[in-house]
Design a protein around this motif. Structure first.
Motif, PDB file in Angstrom:
ATOM      1  N   VAL A  32      -1.366   2.802  -5.579  1.00  0.00           N
ATOM      2  CA  VAL A  32       0.131   2.365  -5.700  1.00  0.00           C
ATOM      3  C   VAL A  32       0.700   2.257  -7.204  1.00  0.00           C
ATOM      4  O   VAL A  32       1.611   2.621  -7.400  1.00  0.00           O
TER       5      VAL A  32
ATOM      6  N   SER B 224       0.906  -1.250   0.030  1.00  0.00           N
ATOM      7  CA  SER B 224      -0.017   0.025   0.163  1.00  0.00           C
ATOM      8  C   SER B 224       0.913   1.130   0.059  1.00  0.00           C
ATOM      9  O   SER B 224       2.053   1.257  -0.004  1.00  0.00           O
TER      10      SER B 224
ATOM     11  N   SER C 150      -1.620  -4.945  -6.060  1.00  0.00           N
ATOM     12  CA  SER C 150      -2.097  -4.281  -4.988  1.00  0.00           C
ATOM     13  C   SER C 150      -3.612  -3.792  -4.744  1.00  0.00           C
ATOM     14  O   SER C 150      -3.982  -3.248  -5.798  1.00  0.00           O
TER      15      SER C 150
ATOM     16  N   ASP D  80      -4.347  -1.612  -3.054  1.00  0.00           N
ATOM     17  CA  ASP D  80      -4.517   0.033  -2.771  1.00  0.00           C
ATOM     18  C   ASP D  80      -4.447   0.672  -4.440  1.00  0.00           C
ATOM     19  O   ASP D  80      -3.285   0.524  -4.870  1.00  0.00           O
TER      20      ASP D  80
ATOM     21  N   ASP E  20       1.290   3.200   2.266  1.00  0.00           N
ATOM     22  CA  ASP E  20       1.829   3.207   3.841  1.00  0.00           C
ATOM     23  C   ASP E  20       2.865   2.163   4.050  1.00  0.00           C
ATOM     24  O   ASP E  20       4.031   2.521   4.763  1.00  0.00           O
TER      25      ASP E  20
END
Length: 285
Positions: free
Chosen positions: A268, A227, A263, A265, A229
Motif C-alpha cells: 500500500v 489494503s 497499513s 499490507d 483490496d
C-alpha cells in the motif's frame, strides 16, 4: 491565471434543458475516470482539434489541425451557440460536457502531461460554466472548498491541486473549455467582467468545521483495514471527510500517506507514494 469568478451568462433554460435531454443519447467517454471514486465521470467533446470528438484524452488529438465543433455539438444547437458567444474561438482548444454523479475526484493537478506540447497549442486556461448543479456539488482548490452556481463563468487554475465532490445521485453537468495562452490578448471569456480577477467570492466558500481530534483518530484507525483490496474505499472516505471538515493543508494526501505507512499490507505505501507523484507532481502523456 489564478482561479477566479468571472461573471454570469443568461441561460435560456428551455433551450438548455432541450439540449441536456438530447446530450444523454450521445456517445460519452469515460476518459479520466481513473481520477474518480464512486459513481460516474463522463465527458462529451463538443469542440476539439480537427472537429474530432475522439476519445476524450487530450493527449490523443492532433494539435496541428484547426479546432472546430464536433458532430456532437451539431446536435446541441443551444450549447454550440453558448460556446460561440462566450468563448474566444481563436484560442479555444477543447469544449466538453462533464457529467459527474455521486463521486469524489482525487486531488490532482491538470496539464502535467501536456508539458511537451508547443506553447501555441498547449492548454493553459480552463473555464467552467455549470449547467446543472446543486448544493451538494463542491469544488476544492488547496484547502478552500466552494460552490459554483448554475450559469456562472469561472476560470480555474488547474495547475494547482484541486478536487471535486458530487455527494448526490443528481447529475452535475459542467461545460468545460480549455484555451491556449496568447500573451497580451486579454481574457478568452466573452463575459462582462472577464478581465477582472476577483478570486473566489466569500459567499461561494463553504465554511467547514475543523476536523476534531476524535475524528482524526477515527480516520487513522482505518489503517489496519487498509489494503490493496480496500484502497479505493478508504481513499474515498478520506476525500469525503475533507469536503465536510477542515483538516488543514494537504489533508487528503497527508492522511493517505500516514494510513499507508501504518497499513499491514506492504504494497500500500509504495502504491500511495506512486499515486501522489502521478497526480500531483509529474505525469506522462
Amino acid at each position: 491565471m489564478r482561479t477566479h469568478f468571472v461573471g454570469e451568462v443568461a441561460l435560456d433554460l428551455a433551450r438548455l434543458e432541450s439540449d441536456l435531454a438530447t446530450c444523454r443519447s450521445l456517445e460519452w467517454t469515460e476518459a479520466y475516470s481513473d481520477y474518480v471514486f464512486g459513481g460516474s465521470w463522463k465527458s462529451c467533446m463538443l469542440w476539439a482539434p480537427g472537429g474530432d470528438a475522439g476519445d476524450g484524452v487530450v493527449t490523443n488529438y492532433v494539435y496541428d489541425r484547426p479546432a472546430g465543433f464536433t458532430a456532437h455539438a451539431e446536435r446541441l444547437p443551444y450549447l454550440a451557440e453558448l460556446i460561440r458567444e462566450t468563448a474566444d474561438l481563436d484560442r479555444l482548444n477543447f469544449a466538453r460536457l462533464a457529467l459527474v454523479t455521486d463521486s469524489v475526484i482525487i486531488p490532482h493537478r491538470d496539464l502535467l502531461e501536456l508539458s511537451d506540447l508547443p506553447d501555441e497549442t498547449r492548454n493553459e486556461h480552463r473555464m467552467h460554466i455549470p449547467l446543472a448543479t446543486n448544493d451538494n456539488c463542491f469544488f476544492n482548490e488547496d484547502n478552500v472548498v466552494y460552490r459554483m452556481r448554475r450559469g456562472e463563468v469561472w476560470f480555474l487554475d488547474a495547475s494547482r491541486i484541486h478536487s471535486v465532490a458530487v455527494l448526490t445521485a443528481e447529475p452535475r453537468i459542467h461545460l468545460m473549455l480549455d484555451f491556449v495562452d496568447t500573451p497580451g490578448a486579454g481574457s478568452p471569456a466573452r463575459v462582462a467582467g472577464g478581465g477582472v480577477e476577483v478570486g473566489i467570492p466569500a459567499d461561494r466558500i463553504v465554511t467547514r468545521p475543523p476536523l476534531g481530534d476524535d475524528e482524526r483518530a477515527d480516520l487513522l484507525g482505518l489503517a489496519p483495514l487498509l489494503s490493496m483490496d480496500t484502497f479505493d474505499e478508504v481513499f474515498s472516505i478520506v476525500i469525503k471527510k475533507h469536503f465536510r471538515r477542515d483538516g488543514g493543508p494537504d489533508f487528503v494526501w497527508n492522511t493517505m500517506l500516514e494510513l499507508a505507512a501504518k497499513s499491514p499490507d506492504q504494497a500500500v505505501l509504495p502504491h500511495t507514494e506512486e499515486l501522489c507523484k502521478h497526480y500531483t507532481l509529474e505525469r506522462s502523456a
